[in-house]
Design a protein around this motif. Structure first.
Motif, PDB file in Angstrom:
ATOM      1  N   LEU A 114      50.219  53.768  40.669  1.00 23.48           N
ATOM      2  CA  LEU A 114      51.528  54.233  41.124  1.00 23.48           C
ATOM      3  C   LEU A 114      52.114  55.237  40.141  1.00 23.48           C
ATOM      4  O   LEU A 114      52.699  56.248  40.540  1.00 23.48           O
ATOM      5  CB  LEU A 114      52.475  53.048  41.308  1.00 23.48           C
ATOM      6  N   HIS A 115      51.960  54.970  38.841  1.00 22.14           N
ATOM      7  CA  HIS A 115      52.414  55.944  37.838  1.00 22.14           C
ATOM      8  C   HIS A 115      51.687  57.275  38.022  1.00 22.14           C
ATOM      9  O   HIS A 115      52.285  58.350  37.926  1.00 22.14           O
ATOM     10  CB  HIS A 115      52.141  55.408  36.429  1.00 22.14           C
ATOM     11  N   ALA A 128      55.897  53.525  49.570  1.00 20.18           N
ATOM     12  CA  ALA A 128      55.107  52.671  48.680  1.00 20.18           C
ATOM     13  C   ALA A 128      55.748  51.293  48.542  1.00 20.18           C
ATOM     14  O   ALA A 128      55.068  50.264  48.595  1.00 20.18           O
ATOM     15  CB  ALA A 128      54.974  53.332  47.309  1.00 20.18           C
ATOM     16  N   HIS A 129      57.054  51.278  48.364  1.00 18.25           N
ATOM     17  CA  HIS A 129      57.775  50.016  48.171  1.00 18.25           C
ATOM     18  C   HIS A 129      57.673  49.112  49.395  1.00 18.25           C
ATOM     19  O   HIS A 129      57.413  47.903  49.272  1.00 18.25           O
ATOM     20  CB  HIS A 129      59.249  50.310  47.878  1.00 18.25           C
ATOM     21  N   LEU A 159      44.735  45.107  49.859  1.00 25.55           N
ATOM     22  CA  LEU A 159      45.074  45.156  48.442  1.00 25.55           C
ATOM     23  C   LEU A 159      46.440  45.839  48.348  1.00 25.55           C
ATOM     24  O   LEU A 159      46.546  47.036  48.651  1.00 25.55           O
ATOM     25  CB  LEU A 159      44.014  45.941  47.671  1.00 25.55           C
ATOM     26  N   PRO A 160      47.502  45.121  47.991  1.00 26.26           N
ATOM     27  CA  PRO A 160      48.858  45.674  48.042  1.00 26.26           C
ATOM     28  C   PRO A 160      49.022  47.008  47.324  1.00 26.26           C
ATOM     29  O   PRO A 160      49.640  47.938  47.852  1.00 26.26           O
ATOM     30  CB  PRO A 160      49.708  44.579  47.393  1.00 26.26           C
ATOM     31  N   SER A 161      48.484  47.120  46.117  1.00 28.70           N
ATOM     32  CA  SER A 161      48.681  48.357  45.356  1.00 28.70           C
ATOM     33  C   SER A 161      47.993  49.544  46.026  1.00 28.70           C
ATOM     34  O   SER A 161      48.521  50.652  46.050  1.00 28.70           O
ATOM     35  CB  SER A 161      48.178  48.195  43.928  1.00 28.70           C
ATOM     36  N   LEU A 162      46.822  49.335  46.604  1.00 29.07           N
ATOM     37  CA  LEU A 162      46.110  50.418  47.283  1.00 29.07           C
ATOM     38  C   LEU A 162      46.868  50.841  48.543  1.00 29.07           C
ATOM     39  O   LEU A 162      46.989  52.037  48.827  1.00 29.07           O
ATOM     40  CB  LEU A 162      44.691  49.993  47.641  1.00 29.07           C
ATOM     41  N   ALA A 163      47.389  49.873  49.289  1.00 28.08           N
ATOM     42  CA  ALA A 163      48.176  50.198  50.468  1.00 28.08           C
ATOM     43  C   ALA A 163      49.418  50.999  50.080  1.00 28.08           C
ATOM     44  O   ALA A 163      49.790  51.969  50.748  1.00 28.08           O
ATOM     45  CB  ALA A 163      48.580  48.921  51.199  1.00 28.08           C
ATOM     46  N   ALA A 164      50.062  50.597  48.971  1.00 23.51           N
ATOM     47  CA  ALA A 164      51.259  51.287  48.503  1.00 23.51           C
ATOM     48  C   ALA A 164      50.941  52.715  48.069  1.00 23.51           C
ATOM     49  O   ALA A 164      51.666  53.660  48.384  1.00 23.51           O
ATOM     50  CB  ALA A 164      51.894  50.507  47.350  1.00 23.51           C
ATOM     51  N   VAL A 165      49.852  52.874  47.331  1.00 21.90           N
ATOM     52  CA  VAL A 165      49.429  54.201  46.876  1.00 21.90           C
ATOM     53  C   VAL A 165      49.124  55.113  48.060  1.00 21.90           C
ATOM     54  O   VAL A 165      49.527  56.278  48.099  1.00 21.90           O
ATOM     55  CB  VAL A 165      48.197  54.078  45.955  1.00 21.90           C
ATOM     56  N   TYR A 187      40.049  52.330  42.149  1.00 22.09           N
ATOM     57  CA  TYR A 187      39.904  51.185  43.050  1.00 22.09           C
ATOM     58  C   TYR A 187      38.433  50.830  43.274  1.00 22.09           C
ATOM     59  O   TYR A 187      38.099  49.654  43.420  1.00 22.09           O
ATOM     60  CB  TYR A 187      40.616  51.461  44.377  1.00 22.09           C
ATOM     61  N   LYS A 188      37.580  51.827  43.293  1.00 21.93           N
ATOM     62  CA  LYS A 188      36.158  51.545  43.445  1.00 21.93           C
ATOM     63  C   LYS A 188      35.632  50.758  42.250  1.00 21.93           C
ATOM     64  O   LYS A 188      34.752  49.896  42.385  1.00 21.93           O
ATOM     65  CB  LYS A 188      35.373  52.852  43.605  1.00 21.93           C
TER      66      LYS A 188
END
Length: 433
Positions: A31-32, A63-64, A95-101, A129-130
């Motif tokens: 995200l950063h 993203a949020h 995967l929450p972070s990947l969906a957000a990104v 992610y890979k």
């Protein structure tokens, strides 16, 4: 088509290696990275401060909301932001972070001009992610869900009247004494004169926190207006190194016009909103904030900035106050020039004062009053790091920088701070409750 491109890109990256960055908080790293990539494109495309705030807000909200839906629905901004639709549940394991990104990037791409530039950063993010050895099914479902959320947020963004304001006839400045007129060296047209028509996110209306009226215009040397202009004039001629450094650090002019003979060219820099987004990110990293808190830092700050610019621009084009440079050249010293380049819109109130105050209140609500940080935002633009003991100290310095820079009167700074305090407390109260 875009989704297919992303999947093909992933396959190409399958055999690449990825070095995990030395972040204290690795789950928030993607995200950063997205945030920095978006900032770089905003700078490249030279978006004005109000438009930049819109891009940051919608990308971060996407993203949020993807993250909230995939982890904890109670964190959603649904019901807190004006007419924000509720995003659907993922349905499948993601995967929450990947969906957000994915939601962030796909939303951002539709709001900038240089869409391909964001793909460069996407490569490293996908490689990250890979390296986590997630299954193809989880990867694909996460990407698909991010795309769904982006579509929902973009449809919502499309109803905020931004497109309609692009079609309004070009603004004609008021040919009245004491009113704003374009300034040298570029004598550029007014920036976003109809921004008060954009839908607010938290505020009830653009004029909910209308500031005090500016001082009445006067050429009389005994008048309050003349005295405030004279203060700017004297300050500009007697700047200390400390004041010079403050003004330069907080310049945040997205489009500085260089004039050398017949040659004109731009120096691109970060916007005021972009500077505070950077502060939100660096404090999130320094404090080891988890992914959700990092998303909140970026998202709440961008929402606050978005409403702040609508409120401030509403007043700017209502009061339409003459800039110090124009007044001083006409009535005090025709050869005087401000340290900073005067931006192309009316003077009252100070946008940096309003926006910085609002952002500082939201960030204080998230991280606390006594959070110190070394602000390295301007290092890439040739300026040194500045240390601050709190968000409030930073916002006060950002506000007074406009006097040292010669582009605002003290009244616009002080009343801009008051406007920002009321607006910030209201926004923070709604978002952090």
């Amino acid at each position: 088509m875009k989704r297919n491109f992303l999947l093909i890109l992933l396959i190409v990256l399958c055999q690449s290696t990825f070095a995990l960055p030395p972040d204290r908080n690795t789950d928030a790293y993607p995200l950063h990275r997205c945030e920095k990539a978006l900032t770089d494109v905003i700078i490249h495309d030279i978006f004005s401060p109000p438009v930049a705030s819109r891009i940051y807000a919608y990308a971060n909200i996407a993203a949020h909301e993807a993250l909230a839906a995939a982890t904890d629905q109670r964190e959603s901004l649904y019901g807190k932001l004006k007419s924000l639709p509720q995003v659907p549940n993922p349905g499948k394991e993601v995967l929450p972070s990947l969906a957000a990104v994915c939601a962030f990037m796909l939303t951002g791409e539709k709001l900038v001009f240089s869409e391909p530039l964001l793909h460069d950063s996407l490569q490293n993010i996908l490689a990250y992610y890979k390296s986590m050895k997630i299954s193809d099914e989880e990867f694909n479902s996460s990407m698909a869900y991010g795309e769904t959320v982006a579509s929902v947020i973009l449809n919502w963004a499309g109803t905020d009247k931004y497109k309609e304001t692009r079609k309004i006839r070009r603004y004609n400045y008021l040919k009245e004494e004491g009113k704003w007129i374009p300034t040298p060296p570029g004598y550029m047209a007014a920036v976003e004169p109809y921004w008060n028509q954009i839908r607010t996110m938290v505020l009830d209306s653009c004029n909910q926190f209308m500031p005090e009226k500016p001082l009445p215009f006067s050429k009389d040397t005994a008048s309050a207006f003349y005295k405030q202009a004279y203060e700017v004039y004297v300050a500009g001629k007697n700047l200390t190194k400390h004041q010079y450094d403050i003004a330069s650090f907080w310049d945040c002019n997205p489009f500085f016009l260089n004039v050398e003979g017949h040659l004109n060219y731009a120096t691109k820099k970060i916007s005021p909103g972009g500077h505070w987004i950077s502060i939100a990110g660096l404090v999130a990293r320094n404090t080891g904030a988890d992914l959700m808190k990092t998303s909140k830092a970026y998202t709440y700050t961008s929402i606050a900035l978005f409403d702040a610019f609508i409120s401030c621009w509403d007043e700017k084009f209502r009061s339409n106050v003459i800039r110090p440079e124009t007044y001083i050249n006409a009535y005090i010293d025709e050869s005087w020039r401000p340290l900073l380049q005067t931006p192309p819109f009316p003077e009252y109130t100070s946008g940096h004062s309003v926006a910085s105050t609002v952002a500082s209140i939201v960030l204080t609500g998230l991280f606390g009053k006594d959070v110190s940080f070394d602000d390295d935002t301007e290092v890439e633009f040739g300026l040194p790091v500045r240390h601050f003991t709190s968000f409030e100290e930073a916002c006060k310095e950002a506000a007074i920088s406009r006097l040292y820079g010669g582009i605002h009167y003290r009244v616009a700074i002080e009343n801009g701070r008051k406007e920002g305090l009321l607006l910030g407390e209201y926004v923070a109260g709604r978002l952090l409750r």
